[in-house]
Motif scaffolding. Structure first.
Motif, PDB file in Angstrom:
ATOM      1  N   VAL A  68       0.824  -1.205   0.000  1.00 14.27           N
ATOM      2  CA  VAL A  68       0.000   0.000   0.000  1.00 14.27           C
ATOM      3  C   VAL A  68       0.857   1.253   0.000  1.00 14.27           C
ATOM      4  N   SER A  69       2.086   1.153   0.443  1.00 17.94           N
ATOM      5  CA  SER A  69       2.969   2.313   0.497  1.00 17.94           C
ATOM      6  C   SER A  69       3.497   2.703  -0.875  1.00 17.94           C
ATOM      7  N   ARG A  70       3.454   1.792  -1.820  1.00 19.94           N
ATOM      8  CA  ARG A  70       4.030   2.041  -3.137  1.00 19.94           C
ATOM      9  C   ARG A  70       2.983   2.134  -4.241  1.00 19.94           C
ATOM     10  N   GLY A  71       1.735   1.870  -3.916  1.00 15.00           N
ATOM     11  CA  GLY A  71       0.702   1.852  -4.921  1.00 15.00           C
ATOM     12  C   GLY A  71      -0.281   3.003  -4.811  1.00 15.00           C
ATOM     13  N   CYS A  72      -1.213   3.027  -5.752  1.00 15.72           N
ATOM     14  CA  CYS A  72      -2.323   3.963  -5.728  1.00 15.72           C
ATOM     15  C   CYS A  72      -3.576   3.195  -5.320  1.00 15.72           C
ATOM     16  N   MET A  73      -4.334   3.723  -4.372  1.00 16.48           N
ATOM     17  CA  MET A  73      -5.497   3.024  -3.856  1.00 16.48           C
ATOM     18  C   MET A  73      -6.666   3.983  -3.700  1.00 16.48           C
ATOM     19  N   HIS A 113      -9.148   8.860  -2.709  1.00 15.57           N
ATOM     20  CA  HIS A 113      -7.985   8.281  -3.368  1.00 15.57           C
ATOM     21  C   HIS A 113      -6.713   8.724  -2.671  1.00 15.57           C
ATOM     22  N   ILE A 114      -5.716   7.834  -2.664  1.00 16.45           N
ATOM     23  CA  ILE A 114      -4.409   8.180  -2.125  1.00 16.45           C
ATOM     24  C   ILE A 114      -3.342   7.600  -3.043  1.00 16.45           C
ATOM     25  N   ASP A 115      -2.303   8.391  -3.351  1.00 19.44           N
ATOM     26  CA  ASP A 115      -1.258   7.910  -4.230  1.00 19.44           C
ATOM     27  C   ASP A 115      -0.028   7.486  -3.435  1.00 19.44           C
ATOM     28  N   SER A 116       1.022   7.088  -4.148  1.00 16.63           N
ATOM     29  CA  SER A 116       2.216   6.565  -3.492  1.00 16.63           C
ATOM     30  C   SER A 116       2.974   7.624  -2.695  1.00 16.63           C
ATOM     31  N   THR A 141      -2.200  -1.767   5.378  1.00 19.22           N
ATOM     32  CA  THR A 141      -3.644  -1.619   5.428  1.00 19.22           C
ATOM     33  C   THR A 141      -4.065  -0.204   5.061  1.00 19.22           C
ATOM     34  N   LEU A 142      -5.138  -0.104   4.305  1.00 20.96           N
ATOM     35  CA  LEU A 142      -5.747   1.162   3.928  1.00 20.96           C
ATOM     36  C   LEU A 142      -6.958   1.410   4.816  1.00 20.96           C
ATOM     37  N   PHE A 143      -7.217   2.673   5.161  1.00 25.43           N
ATOM     38  CA  PHE A 143      -8.341   3.020   6.026  1.00 25.43           C
ATOM     39  C   PHE A 143      -9.203   4.109   5.397  1.00 25.43           C
ATOM     40  N   LEU A 144     -10.455   4.136   5.811  1.00 23.77           N
ATOM     41  CA  LEU A 144     -11.348   5.236   5.492  1.00 23.77           C
ATOM     42  C   LEU A 144     -12.088   5.610   6.766  1.00 23.77           C
ATOM     43  N   GLN A 145     -11.732   6.741   7.351  1.00 26.44           N
ATOM     44  CA  GLN A 145     -12.414   7.252   8.529  1.00 26.44           C
ATOM     45  C   GLN A 145     -13.608   8.072   8.066  1.00 26.44           C
ATOM     46  N   MET A 146     -14.792   7.708   8.507  1.00 26.15           N
ATOM     47  CA  MET A 146     -16.019   8.365   8.093  1.00 26.15           C
ATOM     48  C   MET A 146     -16.686   8.993   9.309  1.00 26.15           C
ATOM     49  N   ALA A 196      -9.947  -0.515  -3.711  1.00 18.01           N
ATOM     50  CA  ALA A 196      -9.360  -0.959  -4.964  1.00 18.01           C
ATOM     51  C   ALA A 196      -7.914  -0.513  -5.046  1.00 18.01           C
ATOM     52  N   ALA A 197      -7.112  -1.268  -5.807  1.00 17.40           N
ATOM     53  CA  ALA A 197      -5.693  -0.978  -5.936  1.00 17.40           C
ATOM     54  C   ALA A 197      -5.268  -0.995  -7.392  1.00 17.40           C
ATOM     55  N   ARG A 198      -4.289  -0.177  -7.690  1.00 21.92           N
ATOM     56  CA  ARG A 198      -3.703  -0.146  -9.020  1.00 21.92           C
ATOM     57  C   ARG A 198      -2.243   0.247  -8.906  1.00 21.92           C
ATOM     58  N   TRP A 199      -1.478  -0.085  -9.892  1.00 25.37           N
ATOM     59  CA  TRP A 199      -0.124   0.433  -9.963  1.00 25.37           C
ATOM     60  C   TRP A 199      -0.224   1.882 -10.421  1.00 25.37           C
ATOM     61  N   CYS A 200       0.567   2.747  -9.855  1.00 27.64           N
ATOM     62  CA  CYS A 200       0.447   4.167 -10.130  1.00 27.64           C
ATOM     63  C   CYS A 200       0.841   4.537 -11.555  1.00 27.64           C
ATOM     64  N   THR A 201       1.459   3.612 -12.260  1.00 29.19           N
ATOM     65  CA  THR A 201       1.842   3.860 -13.646  1.00 29.19           C
ATOM     66  C   THR A 201       0.689   3.632 -14.623  1.00 29.19           C
ATOM     67  N   VAL A 202      -0.426   3.081 -14.148  1.00 28.92           N
ATOM     68  CA  VAL A 202      -1.594   2.843 -14.986  1.00 28.92           C
ATOM     69  C   VAL A 202      -2.822   3.464 -14.326  1.00 28.92           C
ATOM     70  N   ARG A 203      -3.900   3.615 -15.100  1.00 30.45           N
ATOM     71  CA  ARG A 203      -5.118   4.218 -14.582  1.00 30.45           C
ATOM     72  C   ARG A 203      -6.150   3.184 -14.154  1.00 30.45           C
TER      73      ARG A 203
END
Length: 118
Positions: free
Chosen positions: A29-34, A50-53, A77-82, A96-103
């Protein structure tokens, strides 16, 4: 293989708070876009946060000032405080997760239900 597992959903009264978690495996999660998404019955899926690397965040106008996306790199771990939840926040929430080099988001969790009563 990348896997994401959401948890923390439930039922809460309007004005209350919930914290959603998304545990990741096979992915840093520290290196990806989520991102966090939600979908209510009869409505299209919408992006929530959304949060990026680099740790930069963005939010949908409907949740700005109430929701906070963050990550714990040690726990992967990723969190969402609501906070200040409203009935219109009721939906199934997905991470959801993606590599930051792609959309394209390549991996999605199974979802966790959030229900806010008035």
């Amino acid at each position: 293989e990348v896997q994401l597992v959401e948890s923390g959903g439930g039922s809460v009264q309007a004005g209350g708070s919930l914290r959603l978690s998304c545990a990741a495996s096979g992915y840093s999660v520290s290196r990806g876009c989520m991102g966090w998404f939600r979908q209510a019955p009869g409505k299209e899926r919408e992006g929530v946060a959304h949060i990026d690397s680099n740790g930069r965040t963005s939010y949908a106008d409907s949740v700005k000032g109430r929701f906070t996306i963050s990550r714990d790199n040690a726990k992967n771990t990723l969190f969402l405080q609501m906070n200040s939840l409203k009935p219109e926040d009721t939906a199934m929430y997905y991470c959801a997760a993606r590599w930051c080099t792609v959309r394209e988001y390549s991996t999605w969790g199974q979802g966790t239900q959030v229900t806010v009563s008035s």
